[in-house]
Design an enzyme around this catalytic site. Structure first.
Site, short mmCIF file in Angstrom:
data_model
loop_
_atom_site.label_atom_id
_atom_site.label_comp_id
_atom_site.label_asym_id
_atom_site.label_seq_id
_atom_site.Cartn_x
_atom_site.Cartn_y
_atom_site.Cartn_z
N HIS A 41 -1.98 104.64 -39.04
CA HIS A 41 -0.91 103.69 -39.58
C HIS A 41 0.42 104.37 -39.07
O HIS A 41 1.10 105.25 -39.24
CB HIS A 41 -0.92 103.89 -41.05
CG HIS A 41 0.20 102.89 -41.80
ND1 HIS A 41 -0.35 101.89 -42.52
CD2 HIS A 41 1.30 103.10 -41.95
CE1 HIS A 41 0.85 101.49 -42.96
NE2 HIS A 41 1.81 102.19 -42.67
N CYS A 83 9.25 101.64 -45.31
CA CYS A 83 9.01 101.99 -46.72
C CYS A 83 10.34 102.21 -47.38
O CYS A 83 11.29 102.88 -46.66
CB CYS A 83 8.36 103.43 -46.95
SG CYS A 83 8.36 104.13 -48.44
N ASN A 103 6.34 98.56 -38.81
CA ASN A 103 4.94 98.80 -38.29
C ASN A 103 4.79 98.68 -36.93
O ASN A 103 5.57 97.60 -36.34
CB ASN A 103 3.85 98.17 -39.13
CG ASN A 103 3.70 98.81 -40.68
OD1 ASN A 103 4.46 98.30 -41.54
ND2 ASN A 103 2.79 99.57 -40.86
N HIS A 124 4.23 103.59 -37.52
CA HIS A 124 5.56 102.84 -37.71
C HIS A 124 5.98 103.18 -36.20
O HIS A 124 5.93 104.18 -35.51
CB HIS A 124 6.57 103.16 -38.56
CG HIS A 124 6.12 102.62 -39.95
ND1 HIS A 124 6.40 101.79 -40.59
CD2 HIS A 124 5.04 103.10 -40.83
CE1 HIS A 124 6.09 101.53 -41.78
NE2 HIS A 124 4.86 102.36 -41.96
N ARG A 177 2.18 93.60 -47.49
CA ARG A 177 2.38 94.72 -48.29
C ARG A 177 3.58 95.42 -47.66
O ARG A 177 4.68 95.38 -48.17
CB ARG A 177 1.13 95.49 -48.89
CG ARG A 177 1.52 96.56 -49.70
CD ARG A 177 2.18 97.67 -49.43
NE ARG A 177 1.36 98.30 -48.30
CZ ARG A 177 1.96 99.60 -47.71
NH1 ARG A 177 3.05 99.79 -48.02
NH2 ARG A 177 1.12 99.88 -46.70
N ASP A 178 3.20 96.17 -46.49
CA ASP A 178 4.34 97.08 -45.82
C ASP A 178 5.34 96.18 -45.35
O ASP A 178 6.42 96.84 -45.30
CB ASP A 178 3.56 97.92 -44.81
CG ASP A 178 4.27 99.15 -44.63
OD1 ASP A 178 5.46 99.23 -44.75
OD2 ASP A 178 3.47 100.39 -44.00
P1 HMG Z 1 8.25 106.75 -62.82
O1 HMG Z 1 9.70 106.12 -63.09
O2 HMG Z 1 8.17 108.18 -62.43
O3 HMG Z 1 7.05 106.11 -63.84
O4 HMG Z 1 7.75 105.89 -61.53
P2 HMG Z 1 6.89 106.32 -65.19
O5 HMG Z 1 5.42 106.59 -65.29
O6 HMG Z 1 7.73 107.42 -65.97
O7 HMG Z 1 7.03 104.87 -65.65
C1 HMG Z 1 8.41 104.17 -65.89
C2 HMG Z 1 8.49 102.95 -66.00
O8 HMG Z 1 7.86 102.10 -64.95
C3 HMG Z 1 7.82 102.50 -67.14
O9 HMG Z 1 8.50 101.29 -67.43
C4 HMG Z 1 6.48 102.11 -66.66
O10 HMG Z 1 5.92 101.06 -67.54
C5 HMG Z 1 6.71 101.46 -65.34
P3 HMG Z 1 9.50 101.18 -68.92
O11 HMG Z 1 9.00 101.81 -69.89
O12 HMG Z 1 10.81 102.15 -68.11
O13 HMG Z 1 10.18 99.66 -69.08
N1 HMG Z 1 5.59 101.62 -64.55
C6 HMG Z 1 4.92 100.47 -63.89
N2 HMG Z 1 5.14 99.13 -64.12
C7 HMG Z 1 4.47 98.30 -63.35
N3 HMG Z 1 3.24 98.88 -62.63
C8 HMG Z 1 3.08 100.07 -62.72
C9 HMG Z 1 4.11 100.82 -63.28
N4 HMG Z 1 3.85 102.40 -63.34
C10 HMG Z 1 5.02 102.67 -64.13
N5 HMG Z 1 1.91 100.56 -61.68
C11 HMG Z 1 5.95 105.08 -60.05
C12 HMG Z 1 6.44 106.32 -60.81
C13 HMG Z 1 4.77 105.53 -59.33
C14 HMG Z 1 5.76 104.16 -60.98
C15 HMG Z 1 7.22 104.78 -58.98
O14 HMG Z 1 7.65 105.72 -58.22
C16 HMG Z 1 6.65 103.61 -58.09
O15 HMG Z 1 6.11 102.60 -58.37
N6 HMG Z 1 6.67 103.98 -56.77
C17 HMG Z 1 6.33 103.03 -55.65
C18 HMG Z 1 6.94 103.33 -54.19
C19 HMG Z 1 6.37 102.44 -53.46
O16 HMG Z 1 5.70 101.46 -53.57
N7 HMG Z 1 6.62 102.70 -52.11
C20 HMG Z 1 6.24 102.02 -51.00
C21 HMG Z 1 4.62 102.05 -50.63
S1 HMG Z 1 4.21 103.65 -50.06
C22 HMG Z 1 4.52 103.13 -48.20
O17 HMG Z 1 4.86 102.19 -47.76
C23 HMG Z 1 3.85 104.22 -47.14
C24 HMG Z 1 2.65 103.55 -46.77
O18 HMG Z 1 2.83 102.41 -45.90
C25 HMG Z 1 1.96 104.47 -45.41
C26 HMG Z 1 2.88 105.30 -44.56
O19 HMG Z 1 3.65 104.39 -43.87
O20 HMG Z 1 3.11 106.39 -44.48
C27 HMG Z 1 1.58 103.23 -47.48
MG MG Z 2 3.78 102.14 -43.94
#
Ligand code: HMG
Ligand code: MG
Length: 300
Positions: free
Chosen positions: A205, A238, A247, A207, A13-14
Protein backbone atom coordinates in the site's frame (compact mmCIF):
# COMPACT_ATOMS: atom_id res chain seq x y z
CA UNK A 1 2.81 -16.37 -19.12
CA UNK A 2 -0.06 -14.32 -17.85
CA UNK A 3 -0.30 -13.96 -14.09
CA UNK A 4 -2.97 -12.37 -11.94
CA UNK A 5 -2.42 -9.39 -9.67
CA UNK A 6 -5.27 -8.37 -7.36
CA UNK A 7 -5.58 -4.61 -7.14
CA UNK A 8 -7.51 -3.47 -4.08
CA UNK A 9 -9.27 -0.17 -4.72
CA UNK A 10 -9.13 2.01 -1.61
CA UNK A 11 -10.31 5.41 -2.89
CA UNK A 12 -13.79 5.42 -1.28
CA UNK A 13 -12.07 5.02 2.12
CA UNK A 14 -8.44 6.22 1.94
CA UNK A 15 -9.26 8.73 -0.81
CA UNK A 16 -12.27 10.35 0.76
CA UNK A 17 -11.18 10.26 4.43
CA UNK A 18 -8.70 13.04 3.68
CA UNK A 19 -10.89 15.41 1.66
CA UNK A 20 -11.39 18.86 3.18
CA UNK A 21 -15.00 19.04 2.06
CA UNK A 22 -17.27 16.23 3.11
CA UNK A 23 -18.35 14.29 0.04
CA UNK A 24 -22.11 13.55 -0.11
CA UNK A 25 -23.08 9.91 0.55
CA UNK A 26 -24.70 9.64 -2.89
CA UNK A 27 -21.37 10.46 -4.57
CA UNK A 28 -19.56 7.92 -2.39
CA UNK A 29 -22.10 5.25 -3.32
CA UNK A 30 -21.82 6.08 -7.01
CA UNK A 31 -18.01 5.91 -6.77
CA UNK A 32 -18.08 2.45 -5.17
CA UNK A 33 -20.59 1.16 -7.74
CA UNK A 34 -18.59 2.59 -10.66
CA UNK A 35 -15.40 0.97 -9.33
CA UNK A 36 -17.11 -2.41 -8.96
CA UNK A 37 -18.32 -2.05 -12.56
CA UNK A 38 -14.69 -1.46 -13.65
CA UNK A 39 -13.95 -5.07 -12.71
CA UNK A 40 -12.38 -4.91 -9.23
CA UNK A 41 -13.09 -7.79 -6.88
CA UNK A 42 -12.34 -5.66 -3.79
CA UNK A 43 -13.46 -2.07 -3.19
CA UNK A 44 -12.76 -0.75 0.30
CA UNK A 45 -15.96 1.12 0.99
CA UNK A 46 -15.66 3.24 4.16
CA UNK A 47 -14.62 3.27 7.83
CA UNK A 48 -16.55 2.63 11.03
CA UNK A 49 -14.20 4.80 13.09
CA UNK A 50 -15.11 7.59 15.48
CA UNK A 51 -16.97 10.32 13.55
CA UNK A 52 -15.21 12.85 15.78
CA UNK A 53 -11.85 11.65 14.48
CA UNK A 54 -12.85 11.25 10.80
CA UNK A 55 -16.01 13.27 10.11
CA UNK A 56 -15.53 12.66 6.37
CA UNK A 57 -16.72 9.06 6.82
CA UNK A 58 -19.38 9.64 9.49
CA UNK A 59 -21.98 8.42 6.99
CA UNK A 60 -20.60 4.84 6.86
CA UNK A 61 -24.02 3.30 7.68
CA UNK A 62 -25.75 5.32 4.97
CA UNK A 63 -23.11 4.38 2.41
CA UNK A 64 -23.44 0.64 3.02
CA UNK A 65 -27.24 0.89 3.17
CA UNK A 66 -27.39 2.70 -0.16
CA UNK A 67 -24.99 0.43 -2.00
CA UNK A 68 -26.15 -2.00 -4.67
CA UNK A 69 -23.64 -4.79 -4.26
CA UNK A 70 -22.25 -6.53 -7.31
CA UNK A 71 -22.07 -10.31 -6.83
CA UNK A 72 -18.51 -11.54 -6.33
CA UNK A 73 -17.21 -8.17 -5.10
CA UNK A 74 -15.95 -7.67 -1.54
CA UNK A 75 -16.57 -4.31 0.17
CA UNK A 76 -14.31 -4.25 3.24
CA UNK A 77 -14.61 -1.47 5.82
CA UNK A 78 -12.10 -0.20 8.38
CA UNK A 79 -12.84 -1.02 12.01
CA UNK A 80 -10.68 0.27 14.92
CA UNK A 81 -12.36 -1.54 17.83
CA UNK A 82 -15.30 -3.75 18.85
CA UNK A 83 -17.66 -0.76 18.74
CA UNK A 84 -16.74 -0.22 15.10
CA UNK A 85 -17.08 -3.92 14.37
CA UNK A 86 -20.61 -4.04 15.79
CA UNK A 87 -21.60 -0.94 13.81
CA UNK A 88 -20.13 -2.44 10.65
CA UNK A 89 -21.94 -5.76 11.13
CA UNK A 90 -25.27 -4.07 11.82
CA UNK A 91 -24.77 -2.15 8.59
CA UNK A 92 -24.22 -5.41 6.70
CA UNK A 93 -20.43 -5.56 6.33
CA UNK A 94 -19.00 -9.01 5.73
CA UNK A 95 -15.36 -7.95 5.27
CA UNK A 96 -13.38 -5.74 7.61
CA UNK A 97 -9.91 -4.32 8.05
CA UNK A 98 -8.19 -3.54 11.34
CA UNK A 99 -5.29 -1.09 11.36
CA UNK A 100 -2.26 -0.38 13.43
CA UNK A 101 1.30 0.78 12.74
CA UNK A 102 4.93 -0.17 13.14
CA UNK A 103 5.52 3.21 14.81
CA UNK A 104 4.34 3.98 18.36
CA UNK A 105 4.32 7.73 17.73
CA UNK A 106 2.03 7.44 14.69
CA UNK A 107 -0.31 5.01 16.41
CA UNK A 108 -0.85 7.39 19.32
CA UNK A 109 -1.85 10.16 16.95
CA UNK A 110 -3.97 8.00 14.64
CA UNK A 111 -5.82 5.70 17.03
CA UNK A 112 -4.86 7.00 20.48
CA UNK A 113 -3.21 3.72 21.45
CA UNK A 114 0.17 2.04 21.61
CA UNK A 115 0.83 -0.84 19.22
CA UNK A 116 0.23 -3.40 21.97
CA UNK A 117 -2.97 -1.64 23.12
CA UNK A 118 -4.25 -1.67 19.55
CA UNK A 119 -3.61 -5.41 19.29
CA UNK A 120 -5.50 -5.95 22.56
CA UNK A 121 -8.43 -4.03 21.01
CA UNK A 122 -8.33 -6.25 17.94
CA UNK A 123 -8.42 -9.55 19.83
CA UNK A 124 -12.20 -9.50 20.54
CA UNK A 125 -12.81 -8.18 17.01
CA UNK A 126 -10.91 -11.06 15.44
CA UNK A 127 -12.51 -13.60 17.78
CA UNK A 128 -15.99 -12.39 16.81
CA UNK A 129 -15.07 -12.18 13.13
CA UNK A 130 -14.00 -15.81 13.23
CA UNK A 131 -17.38 -16.79 14.71
CA UNK A 132 -19.23 -14.67 12.13
CA UNK A 133 -17.17 -15.88 9.16
CA UNK A 134 -15.98 -12.34 8.44
CA UNK A 135 -12.74 -11.95 6.50
CA UNK A 136 -10.24 -9.63 8.17
CA UNK A 137 -7.43 -7.67 6.56
CA UNK A 138 -4.78 -6.13 8.82
CA UNK A 139 -2.99 -2.91 7.94
CA UNK A 140 0.47 -2.05 9.19
CA UNK A 141 1.18 1.65 8.63
CA UNK A 142 4.47 3.58 8.52
CA UNK A 143 6.41 0.54 7.26
CA UNK A 144 9.05 2.72 5.56
CA UNK A 145 9.03 5.80 7.76
CA UNK A 146 6.98 7.77 10.25
CA UNK A 147 6.12 11.48 10.18
CA UNK A 148 6.69 11.73 13.95
CA UNK A 149 9.32 9.12 14.77
CA UNK A 150 11.34 9.18 11.51
CA UNK A 151 13.05 5.83 10.91
CA UNK A 152 11.03 2.68 11.53
CA UNK A 153 13.12 -0.47 12.10
CA UNK A 154 12.20 -3.33 9.75
CA UNK A 155 12.12 -5.64 12.79
CA UNK A 156 9.16 -3.63 14.14
CA UNK A 157 7.28 -4.05 10.85
CA UNK A 158 7.93 -7.80 10.91
CA UNK A 159 6.81 -8.12 14.54
CA UNK A 160 3.51 -6.27 13.99
CA UNK A 161 2.72 -8.01 10.69
CA UNK A 162 3.43 -11.43 12.19
CA UNK A 163 1.25 -10.66 15.23
CA UNK A 164 -1.71 -9.62 13.03
CA UNK A 165 -1.30 -12.76 10.95
CA UNK A 166 -1.19 -14.98 14.07
CA UNK A 167 -4.33 -13.26 15.34
CA UNK A 168 -6.17 -14.44 12.24
CA UNK A 169 -5.89 -11.69 9.63
CA UNK A 170 -6.20 -13.31 6.22
CA UNK A 171 -4.18 -10.59 4.52
CA UNK A 172 -1.66 -8.04 5.79
CA UNK A 173 -1.32 -4.77 3.89
CA UNK A 174 2.02 -3.02 4.38
CA UNK A 175 1.51 0.74 4.21
CA UNK A 176 4.07 3.39 3.29
CA UNK A 177 1.74 5.95 4.83
CA UNK A 178 3.79 9.03 3.96
CA UNK A 179 5.31 7.77 0.72
CA UNK A 180 8.97 8.12 1.73
CA UNK A 181 10.11 4.64 0.66
CA UNK A 182 12.43 3.84 -2.22
CA UNK A 183 12.60 0.53 -4.12
CA UNK A 184 15.61 -1.02 -2.38
CA UNK A 185 14.16 -0.38 1.06
CA UNK A 186 10.67 -1.48 -0.01
CA UNK A 187 12.09 -4.74 -1.34
CA UNK A 188 14.17 -5.39 1.80
CA UNK A 189 11.20 -4.66 4.07
CA UNK A 190 8.91 -6.98 2.09
CA UNK A 191 11.53 -9.73 2.02
CA UNK A 192 11.92 -9.52 5.82
CA UNK A 193 8.15 -9.64 6.40
CA UNK A 194 7.76 -12.53 3.95
CA UNK A 195 10.15 -14.57 6.08
CA UNK A 196 7.50 -14.42 8.86
CA UNK A 197 4.19 -14.19 6.92
CA UNK A 198 3.53 -16.07 3.65
CA UNK A 199 3.95 -13.82 0.60
CA UNK A 200 0.50 -14.98 -0.60
CA UNK A 201 -0.99 -13.23 2.47
CA UNK A 202 0.79 -9.90 1.87
CA UNK A 203 -0.31 -6.73 0.10
CA UNK A 204 1.50 -3.45 -0.50
CA UNK A 205 0.00 0.00 0.00
CA UNK A 206 2.03 2.93 -1.30
CA UNK A 207 1.36 6.62 -1.06
CA UNK A 208 3.08 8.65 -3.77
CA UNK A 209 4.33 11.69 -1.84
CA UNK A 210 7.86 11.45 -3.25
CA UNK A 211 6.88 9.97 -6.63
CA UNK A 212 8.34 6.57 -5.74
CA UNK A 213 5.18 4.49 -5.56
CA UNK A 214 5.25 2.76 -8.99
CA UNK A 215 8.96 1.97 -8.62
CA UNK A 216 8.30 0.55 -5.16
CA UNK A 217 5.41 -1.56 -6.47
CA UNK A 218 7.59 -2.92 -9.28
CA UNK A 219 10.29 -3.90 -6.76
CA UNK A 220 7.68 -5.64 -4.60
CA UNK A 221 6.17 -7.46 -7.60
CA UNK A 222 9.66 -8.72 -8.45
CA UNK A 223 9.90 -9.91 -4.85
CA UNK A 224 6.66 -11.89 -5.35
CA UNK A 225 3.79 -9.84 -3.94
CA UNK A 226 0.52 -10.17 -5.91
CA UNK A 227 -1.85 -7.81 -4.08
CA UNK A 228 -1.49 -4.06 -4.60
CA UNK A 229 -3.61 -1.26 -3.09
CA UNK A 230 -4.37 1.84 -5.17
CA UNK A 231 -6.83 4.72 -5.36
CA UNK A 232 -8.43 6.07 -8.51
CA UNK A 233 -7.32 9.60 -9.48
CA UNK A 234 -4.52 9.32 -6.90
CA UNK A 235 -6.79 10.39 -4.06
CA UNK A 236 -5.90 9.65 -0.48
CA UNK A 237 -3.93 10.34 2.63
CA UNK A 238 -4.29 9.88 6.33
CA UNK A 239 -5.58 12.90 8.26
CA UNK A 240 -3.26 11.92 11.15
CA UNK A 241 -0.10 11.56 9.02
CA UNK A 242 1.28 15.05 8.53
CA UNK A 243 2.65 15.43 4.99
CA UNK A 244 0.95 12.36 3.56
CA UNK A 245 -0.36 12.82 0.04
CA UNK A 246 -2.34 10.65 -2.32
CA UNK A 247 -2.23 6.92 -2.82
CA UNK A 248 -0.63 5.66 -5.97
CA UNK A 249 -3.22 6.21 -8.73
CA UNK A 250 -5.04 3.04 -9.76
CA UNK A 251 -5.00 4.02 -13.42
CA UNK A 252 -1.18 4.20 -13.32
CA UNK A 253 -0.89 0.85 -11.55
CA UNK A 254 -3.28 -0.90 -13.94
CA UNK A 255 -1.48 0.60 -16.95
CA UNK A 256 1.89 -0.65 -15.66
CA UNK A 257 0.55 -4.13 -14.85
CA UNK A 258 -1.10 -4.44 -18.26
CA UNK A 259 2.17 -3.42 -19.90
CA UNK A 260 3.92 -6.18 -17.96
CA UNK A 261 1.38 -8.76 -19.15
CA UNK A 262 -0.12 -9.13 -15.68
CA UNK A 263 -3.90 -9.71 -15.52
CA UNK A 264 -6.02 -7.58 -13.17
CA UNK A 265 -9.58 -7.92 -14.49
CA UNK A 266 -9.92 -4.12 -14.38
CA UNK A 267 -11.02 -2.22 -17.49
CA UNK A 268 -8.55 0.66 -17.85
CA UNK A 269 -10.82 2.84 -20.02
CA UNK A 270 -13.70 2.55 -17.55
CA UNK A 271 -11.28 3.29 -14.69
CA UNK A 272 -9.90 6.40 -16.42
CA UNK A 273 -13.45 7.63 -16.96
CA UNK A 274 -14.24 6.99 -13.27
CA UNK A 275 -11.11 8.93 -12.27
CA UNK A 276 -12.20 11.94 -14.33
CA UNK A 277 -15.71 11.72 -12.95
CA UNK A 278 -14.34 11.68 -9.38
CA UNK A 279 -11.93 14.56 -10.03
CA UNK A 280 -14.87 16.56 -11.35
CA UNK A 281 -16.90 15.80 -8.20
CA UNK A 282 -13.94 16.90 -6.04
CA UNK A 283 -13.39 20.01 -8.16
CA UNK A 284 -9.71 19.44 -8.96
CA UNK A 285 -7.55 17.77 -11.60
CA UNK A 286 -6.92 14.05 -11.44
CA UNK A 287 -3.75 12.92 -9.67
CA UNK A 288 -3.24 10.12 -12.21
CA UNK A 289 -0.62 10.53 -14.94
CA UNK A 290 -2.42 7.97 -17.12
CA UNK A 291 -5.68 9.79 -16.41
CA UNK A 292 -4.14 13.07 -17.62
CA UNK A 293 -2.65 11.44 -20.73
CA UNK A 294 -6.01 9.91 -21.62
CA UNK A 295 -8.17 12.84 -20.61
CA UNK A 296 -11.27 13.31 -22.74
CA UNK A 297 -11.28 16.55 -24.78
CA UNK A 298 -13.68 18.23 -22.33
CA UNK A 299 -11.30 18.06 -19.34
CA UNK A 300 -7.97 18.66 -21.10
P1 HMG B 1 -10.60 7.45 21.49
O1 HMG B 1 -11.04 8.88 21.60
O2 HMG B 1 -9.38 7.03 22.26
O3 HMG B 1 -11.79 6.40 21.76
O4 HMG B 1 -10.37 7.15 19.95
P2 HMG B 1 -12.64 6.03 23.00
O5 HMG B 1 -12.81 4.54 22.98
O6 HMG B 1 -12.09 6.69 24.25
O7 HMG B 1 -14.05 6.70 22.65
C1 HMG B 1 -14.21 8.10 22.56
C2 HMG B 1 -15.51 8.41 21.84
O8 HMG B 1 -15.48 7.88 20.50
C3 HMG B 1 -16.73 7.79 22.52
O9 HMG B 1 -17.82 8.66 22.24
C4 HMG B 1 -16.95 6.52 21.73
O10 HMG B 1 -18.28 6.10 21.76
C5 HMG B 1 -16.56 6.96 20.32
P3 HMG B 1 -18.34 9.75 23.33
O11 HMG B 1 -18.64 8.93 24.56
O12 HMG B 1 -17.18 10.69 23.51
O13 HMG B 1 -19.52 10.37 22.64
N1 HMG B 1 -16.10 5.85 19.49
C6 HMG B 1 -16.68 5.48 18.33
N2 HMG B 1 -17.74 5.97 17.65
C7 HMG B 1 -18.07 5.35 16.50
N3 HMG B 1 -17.39 4.29 15.99
C8 HMG B 1 -16.33 3.77 16.63
C9 HMG B 1 -15.95 4.38 17.87
N4 HMG B 1 -14.96 4.10 18.74
C10 HMG B 1 -15.08 5.00 19.73
N5 HMG B 1 -15.68 2.74 16.12
C11 HMG B 1 -10.42 5.63 18.09
C12 HMG B 1 -9.93 5.88 19.51
C13 HMG B 1 -9.68 4.43 17.56
C14 HMG B 1 -11.92 5.38 18.13
C15 HMG B 1 -10.12 6.90 17.24
O14 HMG B 1 -8.77 7.25 17.40
C16 HMG B 1 -10.39 6.70 15.77
O15 HMG B 1 -11.52 6.52 15.38
N6 HMG B 1 -9.33 6.78 14.92
C17 HMG B 1 -9.47 6.54 13.50
C18 HMG B 1 -8.40 7.27 12.75
C19 HMG B 1 -8.49 6.91 11.28
O16 HMG B 1 -9.51 6.46 10.78
N7 HMG B 1 -7.37 7.15 10.56
C20 HMG B 1 -7.31 6.87 9.15
C21 HMG B 1 -7.29 5.41 8.82
S1 HMG B 1 -5.67 4.65 8.96
C22 HMG B 1 -4.89 5.03 7.44
O17 HMG B 1 -5.37 5.83 6.70
C23 HMG B 1 -3.65 4.26 7.06
C24 HMG B 1 -3.93 3.20 5.98
O18 HMG B 1 -4.45 3.80 4.80
C25 HMG B 1 -2.61 2.48 5.62
C26 HMG B 1 -1.46 3.44 5.33
O19 HMG B 1 -1.58 4.29 4.44
O20 HMG B 1 -0.44 3.29 6.03
C27 HMG B 1 -4.92 2.16 6.48
MG1 MG C 1 -3.28 4.79 3.25
Amino acid sequence: MSEHVRVVEVSPRDGLQNEKAIVPSAIKIELIERLAACGYDTVEATSFVSPKWVPQLADAEAVLAGLTRKPGVRYPVLVPNLQGYLRARLAGASDIAVFTAASEAFNHRNINASIDESIVRFEPVLAQARVDGVRVRGYVSTVLGCPYQGEVPVADVVRVAARLFELGCAEISLGDTIGVGTPGRARAMLRAVAAAVPMSALAVHFHDTYGQALANILACLEEGVRVVDAAVAGTGGCPYAHGASGNVASEDVIYMLQGMGLETGVDLDALVATGHWLAMQLGRPTGSRVGRARAPEAVR
